[in-house]
Design an enzyme around this catalytic site. Structure first.
Site, PDB file in Angstrom:
ATOM      1  N   GLU A 176      -1.238   2.809  -8.162  1.00  0.00           N
ATOM      2  CA  GLU A 176      -1.795   1.521  -7.726  1.00  0.00           C
ATOM      3  C   GLU A 176      -2.958   1.106  -8.632  1.00  0.00           C
ATOM      4  OE1 GLU A 176      -2.332   1.295  -3.419  1.00  0.00           O
ATOM      5  OE2 GLU A 176      -0.164   1.430  -3.129  1.00  0.00           O
ATOM      6  N   GLU A 299       6.178   4.984  -2.533  1.00  0.00           N
ATOM      7  CA  GLU A 299       5.495   4.880  -1.227  1.00  0.00           C
ATOM      8  C   GLU A 299       6.227   3.850  -0.387  1.00  0.00           C
ATOM      9  OE1 GLU A 299       1.198   4.539  -1.191  1.00  0.00           O
ATOM     10  OE2 GLU A 299       1.033   5.795  -2.985  1.00  0.00           O
TER      11      GLU A 299
HETATM   12  O1  AHR Z   1      -0.241   6.245   1.559  1.00  0.00           O
HETATM   13  C1  AHR Z   1      -1.540   5.806   1.764  1.00  0.00           C
HETATM   14  C2  AHR Z   1      -2.089   4.981   0.600  1.00  0.00           C
HETATM   15  O2  AHR Z   1      -1.379   3.792   0.484  1.00  0.00           O
HETATM   16  C3  AHR Z   1      -1.954   5.596  -0.769  1.00  0.00           C
HETATM   17  O3  AHR Z   1      -2.969   6.491  -1.066  1.00  0.00           O
HETATM   18  C4  AHR Z   1      -2.048   4.409  -1.671  1.00  0.00           C
HETATM   19  O4  AHR Z   1      -1.362   4.590  -2.884  1.00  0.00           O
HETATM   20  C5  AHR Z   1      -1.469   3.282  -0.829  1.00  0.00           C
HETATM   21  O5  AHR Z   1      -2.267   2.165  -0.835  1.00  0.00           O
END
Ligand code: AHR
Length: 494
Positions: A176, A299
């Site tokens: 991110e 994710e």
């Molecule tokens: O999964 C929780 C968080 O969500 C992670 O650390 C981040 O990459 C995303 O914003």
């Protein structure tokens, strides 16, 4: 009149392989995922092997977890790997500034993570630090992990007890980077990716699969710039999308006790994943028509308001039948896009967000999401089989929600797995399926419950669990089944 759905399975026309890595996981130094959830330490009263919980290893092995992403997430861009090697009592304590400001004692580091992967039989996917680390630090981590020569990092690894190098294929260059990983612009990150990636070397036989930080939701410009300016140097580009029931980050909705409207909006919003993969995929196609670069959804999952009474920085939430449906719908989407989607990692394995496992000291429960991963594991590395589906649907929050979702795959022995979901909160549906004449038997399992928010607790760990499903008989290649409301069904056709 009672509504029906129908589907036609094309068992002659096979598609791409559904990569087993679509069933991957993500475990971050966040809340009680690593500490308590996985790592209890060698001196703990909780049964462990070299500090790692045995009950968790057993449960994860049963899922055939193909790949595990670590150490973050946002934590990855503040993680300095050298803090987490060598004798544990000498490792520095740091503050986990991103997640609750708690003390991170670095007891779970590189060796412990690689041990976990070996114990559960998963491949490691390591995310390196671009945000607050240097190219040298990243280069040295790769050398420490995979270097086989007489070099400082390989020698240090040997001195720390690991003689031969590990095999590490999947390596992420930042997380991110448009947000918690450094608030970069895509042009700037594209250059940073090119720079850091240059110093991530292939040592000996080890060949890295280099994953660049990709976009989120509908931020298409990031994908465009990354593919144009750095596409030739990456093997994979990530994408993140979380399902938030209300679509409002400040008031996401509760994991339990939610109204029927939030059941519907959660499932309808889950299907945005299809739109995002399609649109980011179209941009990738422009620069990479042969689909060499994998889309890595590293994710995904539900994100609710934190459980009352818990540290909001720990992202702990209950997991209900609704989460099981969310998992099934996402898998069906990933299967459909198997030509481009080469890995997905649910956030997160234990005690955080849409978890497979929840723990309370020595107690452990399996969530409805766990059961979907287990019921769907026959899809791993299967050949995608196209389906023509006709189903009623409803509009919720302006989004279309089909009542039936379906996906099929064939394994190397010819066995076909057909997974189905009935998204309706209260209505069963009759499904007429044409599966072809090659099959003589069908067996099935179902996951459902009487309440929309049915879930397992430490006192009642088996409220939601799979049970046998009677799918009747295949007659002349046809099958008629009734899918109960709010259910996930998996059929095995032989
Ligand atoms: O999964 C929780 C968080 O969500 C992670 O650390 C981040 O990459 C995303 O914003």
């Amino acid at each position: 009149m009672r509504k029906t759905a129908s589907l036609k399975l094309s068992s002659d026309a096979g598609g791409p392989t559904i990569s087993k890595n679509i069933y991957g996981h993500f475990a971050e130094h966040l809340g009680r995922c690593i500490y308590e959830g996985i790592w209890v330490g060698e001196d703990s009263k909780i049964s462990n092997r070299r500090g790692i919980r045995k009950d968790v290893v057993k449960a994860l092995k049963n899922l055939n977890v193909p790949v595990l992403r670590w150490p973050g997430g946002c934590f990855a861009d503040e993680y300095h790997w050298k803090d987490g090697v060598g004798p544990r009592k000498r490792r520095p304590k740091i503050t986990n500034t991103h997640w609750g400001g708690v003390v991170e004692n670095n007891h779970f580091g590189t060796h412990e993570f690689m041990d976990l992967c070996e114990q559960i039989g998963a491949e490691p996917y390591i995310c390196g630090n671009v945000g607050s680390g240097s190219p040298q630090e990243m280069m040295e981590w790769v050398e420490y992990l995979t270097g086989d020569g007489d070099s400082p990092m390989a020698s240090w690894r040997r001195a720390n007890g690991k003689k031969s190098p590990w095999k590490v294929t999947y390596f992420g260059v930042g997380n991110e980077s448009w947000g918690c990983g450094g608030n970069m612009r895509p042009e700037y990150y594209a250059d940073e990716f090119r720079r850091y990636n240059t110093f991530c070397k292939n040592y000996g036989d080890n060949k890295l699969y280099r994953i660049a930080c990709g976009s989120f939701d509908s931020n298409y410009r990031w994908t465009e710039v990354l593919m144009e300016q750095a596409g030739s140097q990456m093997n994979g580009l990530s994408l993140h999308y979380y399902t938030v029931p209300t679509g409002i980050w400040d008031k996401k909705g509760s994991s339990t006790g939610f109204p029927e409207s939030e059941w519907n909006s959660t499932l309808a919003r889950t299907l945005k994943m299809d739109e995002y993969i399609t649109n980011h995929g179209a941009i990738m196609d422009k620069f990479d028509p042969s689909k060499r670069v994998g889309m890595i959804i590293d994710e995904w999952g539900t994100w609710y308001d934190p459980e009352p009474g818990t540290n909001p920085g720990f992202l702990y939430q209950q997991n209900t039948l609704r989460d099981a449906l969310v998992a099934a719908l996402n898998f069906h989407i990933f299967h459909r896009h198997s030509g481009r989607v080469k890995m997905a990692n649910i956030a997160q394995t234990i005690n955080v967000l849409q978890a497979m496992i929840l723990t309370d000291k020595e107690k452990l429960i399996l969530t409805p999401t766990y059961h979907v991963f287990e019921m769907f594991k026959a899809h791993q590395d299967g050949e995608f089989l196209p389906i023509e589906l006709s189903t009623p649907s409803e509009i919720h929050d302006g989004l279309n929600l089909p009542q039936v979702s379906a996906s099929a795959s064939r394994d190397s022995a010819g066995m076909v797995t057909l997974s189905l979901a009935n998204t309706h909160p209260s209505k069963e549906i009759t499904l007429k399926a044409e599966v072809g004449g090659a099959f003589v038997s069908v067996s099935g399992r179902i996951l459902t419950a009487s309440a929309l928010d049915a879930h397992n607790t430490f006192d009642q760990p088996d409220v939601v669990h799979p049970t046998p499903f009677d799918a009747g008989k295949i007659v002349a290649g046809k099958l008629a089944i009734t899918l109960p409301a709010r259910s996930v069904v998996v059929l095995t056709l032989r």
